[in-house]
Design a protein around this motif. Structure first.
Motif, PDB file in Angstrom:
ATOM      1  N   LEU A  75       0.919  -1.059  -0.019  1.00  0.00           N
ATOM      2  CA  LEU A  75       0.086  -0.040  -0.021  1.00  0.00           C
ATOM      3  C   LEU A  75       0.930   1.283   0.065  1.00  0.00           C
ATOM      4  O   LEU A  75       1.836   1.512   0.793  1.00  0.00           O
ATOM      5  CB  LEU A  75      -0.712   0.157   1.349  1.00  0.00           C
ATOM      6  N   PRO A  76       0.697   2.042  -0.920  1.00  0.00           N
ATOM      7  CA  PRO A  76       1.659   3.352  -0.891  1.00  0.00           C
ATOM      8  C   PRO A  76       1.173   4.273   0.059  1.00  0.00           C
ATOM      9  O   PRO A  76       1.925   5.271   0.294  1.00  0.00           O
ATOM     10  CB  PRO A  76       1.305   3.592  -2.546  1.00  0.00           C
ATOM     11  N   GLU A  77      -0.181   4.306   0.313  1.00  0.00           N
ATOM     12  CA  GLU A  77      -0.502   5.291   1.377  1.00  0.00           C
ATOM     13  C   GLU A  77      -1.901   4.558   2.138  1.00  0.00           C
ATOM     14  O   GLU A  77      -2.293   3.613   1.718  1.00  0.00           O
ATOM     15  CB  GLU A  77      -1.301   6.511   0.415  1.00  0.00           C
ATOM     16  N   ASP A  78      -2.296   5.181   3.153  1.00  0.00           N
ATOM     17  CA  ASP A  78      -3.305   4.659   4.127  1.00  0.00           C
ATOM     18  C   ASP A  78      -4.627   4.409   3.142  1.00  0.00           C
ATOM     19  O   ASP A  78      -4.967   5.465   2.401  1.00  0.00           O
ATOM     20  CB  ASP A  78      -3.579   5.389   5.269  1.00  0.00           C
ATOM     21  N   GLU A  79      -5.048   3.305   3.164  1.00  0.00           N
ATOM     22  CA  GLU A  79      -6.561   3.216   2.286  1.00  0.00           C
ATOM     23  C   GLU A  79      -7.350   2.172   3.049  1.00  0.00           C
ATOM     24  O   GLU A  79      -6.783   1.368   3.998  1.00  0.00           O
ATOM     25  CB  GLU A  79      -5.992   2.680   1.109  1.00  0.00           C
ATOM     26  N   LEU A  80      -8.736   2.219   2.629  1.00  0.00           N
ATOM     27  CA  LEU A  80      -9.508   1.212   3.016  1.00  0.00           C
ATOM     28  C   LEU A  80      -9.248   0.041   2.067  1.00  0.00           C
ATOM     29  O   LEU A  80      -9.225   0.086   0.948  1.00  0.00           O
ATOM     30  CB  LEU A  80     -10.977   1.521   2.957  1.00  0.00           C
ATOM     31  N   VAL A  81      -9.103  -1.053   2.543  1.00  0.00           N
ATOM     32  CA  VAL A  81      -8.595  -2.421   1.617  1.00  0.00           C
ATOM     33  C   VAL A  81      -9.611  -3.467   1.945  1.00  0.00           C
ATOM     34  O   VAL A  81     -10.046  -3.758   2.963  1.00  0.00           O
ATOM     35  CB  VAL A  81      -7.189  -2.851   2.006  1.00  0.00           C
ATOM     36  N   ASN A  82      -9.992  -3.908   0.517  1.00  0.00           N
ATOM     37  CA  ASN A  82     -11.174  -5.255   0.683  1.00  0.00           C
ATOM     38  C   ASN A  82     -10.412  -6.268  -0.311  1.00  0.00           C
ATOM     39  O   ASN A  82     -10.143  -5.861  -1.302  1.00  0.00           O
ATOM     40  CB  ASN A  82     -12.229  -4.686   0.122  1.00  0.00           C
ATOM     41  N   ILE A  83     -10.293  -7.307   0.238  1.00  0.00           N
ATOM     42  CA  ILE A  83      -9.714  -8.514  -0.552  1.00  0.00           C
ATOM     43  C   ILE A  83     -10.922  -9.606  -0.416  1.00  0.00           C
ATOM     44  O   ILE A  83     -10.993 -10.073   0.756  1.00  0.00           O
ATOM     45  CB  ILE A  83      -8.503  -9.162  -0.130  1.00  0.00           C
ATOM     46  N   SER A  97     -15.441 -15.711   0.161  1.00  0.00           N
ATOM     47  CA  SER A  97     -14.873 -15.279   1.516  1.00  0.00           C
ATOM     48  C   SER A  97     -14.108 -13.956   1.389  1.00  0.00           C
ATOM     49  O   SER A  97     -13.613 -13.625   0.467  1.00  0.00           O
ATOM     50  CB  SER A  97     -13.504 -16.365   1.596  1.00  0.00           C
ATOM     51  N   THR A  98     -14.249 -13.084   2.427  1.00  0.00           N
ATOM     52  CA  THR A  98     -13.719 -11.865   2.385  1.00  0.00           C
ATOM     53  C   THR A  98     -12.564 -12.145   3.526  1.00  0.00           C
ATOM     54  O   THR A  98     -12.421 -12.448   4.624  1.00  0.00           O
ATOM     55  CB  THR A  98     -14.754 -10.799   3.194  1.00  0.00           C
ATOM     56  N   LEU A  99     -11.402 -11.710   3.061  1.00  0.00           N
ATOM     57  CA  LEU A  99      -9.988 -11.969   3.570  1.00  0.00           C
ATOM     58  C   LEU A  99      -9.686 -10.875   4.523  1.00  0.00           C
ATOM     59  O   LEU A  99      -9.409 -10.610   5.427  1.00  0.00           O
ATOM     60  CB  LEU A  99      -9.021 -12.328   2.621  1.00  0.00           C
ATOM     61  N   VAL A 100      -9.934  -9.415   3.758  1.00  0.00           N
ATOM     62  CA  VAL A 100      -9.663  -8.160   4.349  1.00  0.00           C
ATOM     63  C   VAL A 100     -10.530  -7.171   4.161  1.00  0.00           C
ATOM     64  O   VAL A 100     -11.027  -7.049   2.883  1.00  0.00           O
ATOM     65  CB  VAL A 100      -8.292  -7.678   3.975  1.00  0.00           C
ATOM     66  N   ASN A 101     -11.145  -6.348   5.084  1.00  0.00           N
ATOM     67  CA  ASN A 101     -12.383  -5.414   4.890  1.00  0.00           C
ATOM     68  C   ASN A 101     -11.910  -4.451   6.166  1.00  0.00           C
ATOM     69  O   ASN A 101     -12.518  -4.364   7.059  1.00  0.00           O
ATOM     70  CB  ASN A 101     -13.470  -5.899   4.625  1.00  0.00           C
ATOM     71  N   GLU A 102     -10.683  -3.687   6.040  1.00  0.00           N
ATOM     72  CA  GLU A 102     -10.334  -2.700   7.011  1.00  0.00           C
ATOM     73  C   GLU A 102      -9.446  -1.623   6.387  1.00  0.00           C
ATOM     74  O   GLU A 102      -8.893  -1.614   5.456  1.00  0.00           O
ATOM     75  CB  GLU A 102      -9.900  -3.594   8.226  1.00  0.00           C
ATOM     76  N   HIS A 103      -9.564  -0.449   7.243  1.00  0.00           N
ATOM     77  CA  HIS A 103      -8.540   0.730   6.704  1.00  0.00           C
ATOM     78  C   HIS A 103      -6.916   0.205   7.162  1.00  0.00           C
ATOM     79  O   HIS A 103      -7.105  -0.432   8.257  1.00  0.00           O
ATOM     80  CB  HIS A 103      -8.921   1.823   7.555  1.00  0.00           C
ATOM     81  N   GLN A 104      -6.215   0.286   6.448  1.00  0.00           N
ATOM     82  CA  GLN A 104      -4.730  -0.336   6.692  1.00  0.00           C
ATOM     83  C   GLN A 104      -3.778   1.064   6.313  1.00  0.00           C
ATOM     84  O   GLN A 104      -4.249   1.739   5.505  1.00  0.00           O
ATOM     85  CB  GLN A 104      -4.234  -1.420   6.035  1.00  0.00           C
ATOM     86  N   THR A 105      -2.712   0.949   7.169  1.00  0.00           N
ATOM     87  CA  THR A 105      -1.681   2.141   6.941  1.00  0.00           C
ATOM     88  C   THR A 105      -0.799   1.796   5.769  1.00  0.00           C
ATOM     89  O   THR A 105      -0.615   0.277   5.290  1.00  0.00           O
ATOM     90  CB  THR A 105      -0.888   2.330   8.194  1.00  0.00           C
ATOM     91  N   ALA A 106      -0.307   2.694   5.126  1.00  0.00           N
ATOM     92  CA  ALA A 106       0.810   2.339   4.167  1.00  0.00           C
ATOM     93  C   ALA A 106       1.999   1.301   4.366  1.00  0.00           C
ATOM     94  O   ALA A 106       2.381   1.170   5.744  1.00  0.00           O
ATOM     95  CB  ALA A 106       1.478   3.675   3.828  1.00  0.00           C
TER      96      ALA A 106
END
Length: 72
Positions: free
Chosen positions: A3-11, A22-31
């Motif tokens: 992640l180049p910058e802080d974003e809400l990530v969904n995988i 399946s939802t593996l990731v659904n959260e705000h993450q830092t760079a």
């Protein structure tokens, strides 16, 4: 993934019919560099069968879909 910058990530993992498995990731993450592990289960915790699946990663405006093969 990186992640180049802080974003809400969904995988999310999908079957070939486009159904969400399946939802593996659904959260705000830092760079920074991140990784995730999928234990071949659906959101209910049941094991899924071997086959071809798709996963989509979304972070901000970025969206990418890739194909993967689950072997057992």
């Amino acid at each position: 993934y990186n992640l180049p910058e802080d974003e809400l990530v969904n995988i999310t993992v999908y079957d070939m019919m486009g159904r969400a498995i399946s939802t593996l990731v659904n959260e705000h993450q830092t760079a920074g560099y991140r990784s995730t592990h999928w234990n071949a289960t659906n959101d209910a915790g049941s094991l899924i069968s071997a086959g071809i699946y798709l996963f989509m990663i979304q972070a901000g405006e970025f969206r990418q879909t890739k194909k993967m093969v689950l072997l057992k």
